[in-house]
Design an enzyme around this catalytic site. Structure first.
Site, short mmCIF file in Angstrom:
data_model
loop_
_atom_site.label_atom_id
_atom_site.label_comp_id
_atom_site.label_asym_id
_atom_site.label_seq_id
_atom_site.Cartn_x
_atom_site.Cartn_y
_atom_site.Cartn_z
N CYS A 114 -13.73 -0.73 -5.73
CA CYS A 114 -14.10 -1.01 -6.90
C CYS A 114 -13.23 -1.08 -7.83
CB CYS A 114 -15.37 -0.49 -7.27
SG CYS A 114 -16.13 -1.11 -8.71
N GLU A 115 -12.14 -2.01 -7.68
CA GLU A 115 -10.98 -2.16 -8.64
C GLU A 115 -10.47 -3.52 -8.56
OE1 GLU A 115 -8.22 0.29 -10.11
OE2 GLU A 115 -9.26 2.15 -9.03
N TYR A 131 2.49 -4.06 -7.23
CA TYR A 131 3.83 -4.78 -7.40
C TYR A 131 3.25 -6.32 -7.51
CZ TYR A 131 6.22 -0.88 -5.39
OH TYR A 131 6.83 0.51 -5.11
N GLY A 155 16.19 0.01 3.42
CA GLY A 155 15.05 0.58 3.89
C GLY A 155 14.18 -0.60 4.48
N ARG A 156 13.73 -1.41 3.73
CA ARG A 156 12.90 -2.50 4.00
C ARG A 156 13.48 -3.27 5.09
NH1 ARG A 156 9.60 -4.38 -0.11
NH2 ARG A 156 11.05 -3.28 -1.29
N GLU A 181 22.61 1.36 2.66
CA GLU A 181 21.37 1.97 2.94
C GLU A 181 20.02 1.21 2.79
OE1 GLU A 181 22.47 5.34 0.32
OE2 GLU A 181 21.14 4.40 -1.14
N GLY A 236 18.17 -2.36 -0.65
CA GLY A 236 17.50 -3.04 -1.56
C GLY A 236 17.52 -4.68 -1.07
C1 LIG Z 1 14.53 3.23 -1.78
C2 LIG Z 1 15.95 3.33 -1.81
C3 LIG Z 1 16.63 2.46 -0.75
C4 LIG Z 1 16.09 1.40 -0.24
O1 LIG Z 1 15.47 0.37 -0.57
P1 LIG Z 1 14.89 -0.90 0.23
O2 LIG Z 1 14.74 -1.83 -0.66
O3 LIG Z 1 13.98 -0.40 0.96
O4 LIG Z 1 16.22 -1.39 1.01
C5 LIG Z 1 18.08 2.96 -0.99
N1 LIG Z 1 18.62 3.78 -1.62
C6 LIG Z 1 18.00 4.40 -2.40
C7 LIG Z 1 18.39 5.34 -3.26
C8 LIG Z 1 16.50 4.12 -2.45
O5 LIG Z 1 15.95 4.81 -3.41
#
Ligand SMILES: *Cc1c(COP(=O)(O)O)cnc(C)c1O
Length: 408
Positions: free
Chosen positions: A338-339, A310, A269-270, A267, A232
């Protein structure tokens, strides 16, 4: 001296020439992902969170090229679905570095993941007692992790603030008991929570509160290998936003976790991929109206869903060579669907766009291609991977034949 690994790469930092070459060769809309930047982001996470287990939440960008690079860099894979587990294993993540953390997993997914040879070595995270039972019923007795609902949420948008939402994880009050049950099924190796996606400096208090509760739980449960406190970590989508202070987040996380006899695990992602990607798009149509100049582009909500989903902001710039005669114009960047939601940006300033101009959309490496759809029977875009100055096609553009190929 320039910093080879700055905390953030802005859209303005991308060299326009190679991007123009990519657009010439592969057309648009096309996602570009810079694998060297992905690895540099991994290195920065590792430096800030020294000694912690670092996983990549693969759902942010499952391109084979990205997964192979991060598998080679030695990070773990956090997977949200069976298809992601398959992709992570195929890309070379060893099973013991793969975690399957599904929210109410479909039976087909569970059957697949628990039926692979890798099941003996990977870690399955359960977020409900019922899910633990479903795992046990399938004869699984391997590595288990319990996802806990920390009762604290945060994030860039209510739709991704997961921490306090009852859907996610075992209620905190039940967590210790479910950990005991998990010990009766397999090998309980960890506990896990995730407050939400796009956490900024402002949300640090929520993150801390979550980590604090996880530390407390870890001490109560005892004998764990890791405590996973989610991902996150936010990135600055607006040019004026400052980057997250990763060292401060790491310090605050360790502080809040306190003294536990288990490794810290994160963990994101982004954070790995967002600023490593741009989306290339071409201007189709320019239409002056009394309110604004509508600039029609060939990328829309089916290419990049975040603005529609979002209200997300993505920076946009022209990649045309500077022409001083082009005055900045106030524009609305409109997709082809078309939205009303299919607007990539409103009230933006661009050098007077003309038909055929090439534009770049920033921070498109995370949740960009992943969320692309075939709505409007629109083929999904191409993905080009850049590494060490070389560009290669990583995923070809879909054709109209691809769009209908599953129909019987
Ligand atoms: C989506 C998710 C992440 C990663 O979130 P990011 O905002 O991309 O860092 C980590 N853990 C879990 C369980 C998720 O569902």
């Amino acid at each position: 001296m320039t910093d080879a690994n700055p905390p953030v790469r802005r859209l303005g930092d991308w060299n326009p020439e190679p991007l123009r070459d990519i657009a010439d060769e592969h057309g648009t809309p096309t996602y570009v992902i810079d694998l060297d930047r992905v690895e540099a982001n991994a290195a920065r996470l590792r430096a800030a969170f020294a000694g912690a287990d670092i996983a990549y939440a693969v759902k942010a960008n499952t391109s084979r090229a990205v997964l192979e690079r991060l598998a080679a860099a030695g990070v773990d894979a956090e997977c949200a679905a069976a298809g992601e587990v398959k992709r992570a294993l195929d890309a070379g993540f060893p099973a013991e570095r793969v975690r399957y953390t599904a929210v109410n997993p479909p039976a087909r997914d569970l059957n697949y993941v628990l039926g692979t040879d890798a099941a003996a070595d990977l870690t399955v995270t359960v977020g409900a007692e019922d899910t633990l039972n479903r795992v046990a019923e399938r004869g699984f007795d391997g590595r288990l992790c319990v996802r806990v609902n920390p009762g604290v949420g945060a994030g860039h948008h209510e739709k991704v603030s997961t921490g306090a939402e009852p859907k996610f994880g075992v209620p905190y009050e039940r967590a210790a008991a479910v950990c005991e049950q998990a010990r009766g099924v397999g090998n309980l190796v960890g506990i896990h929570a995730h407050v939400g996606s796009g956490v900024s400096g402002d949300d640090l208090a929520a993150h801390r509160a979550m980590v604090d509760r996880m530390g407390e739980l870890a001490r109560e449960v005892g004998d764990l290998s890791f405590v996973a406190v989610g991902g996150g970590f936010g990135v600055p989508y607006r040019e004026t936003e400052s980057p997250l202070d990763l060292d401060a987040v790491a310090r605050s996380t360790r502080d809040a976790l306190g003294d536990v006899n288990a490794r810290l695990a994160i963990e994101p992602g982004r954070y790995f991929v967002a600023d490593a990607g741009v989306l290339l798009t071409t201007v189709n149509t320019v239409k002056p109206t009394p309110e604004t100049t509508v600039v029609g582009i060939d990328a829309g909500m089916t290419t990049l869903a975040r603005p529609a989903l979002y209200d997300a902001y993505h920076a946009v710039r022209s990649l045309e060579p500077d022409r001083p005669e082009k005055k900045p114009t106030r524009v609305e960047l409109a997709g082809p669907v078309c939205e009303t939601a299919d607007v990539l940006g409103r009230d933006r300033r661009l050098p007077a766009p003309t038909r055929g101009d090439l534009l770049a959309v920033g921070n498109a490496g995370a949740y960009g291609y992943e969320m692309a759809s075939n709505y409007n029977s629109r083929p999904r875009p191409a993905v080009v991977a850049v590494a060490d100055g070389d560009a290669r096609l990583a995923t070809r553009r879909e054709t109209l034949a691809d769009v209908t190929r599953l129909e019987s």
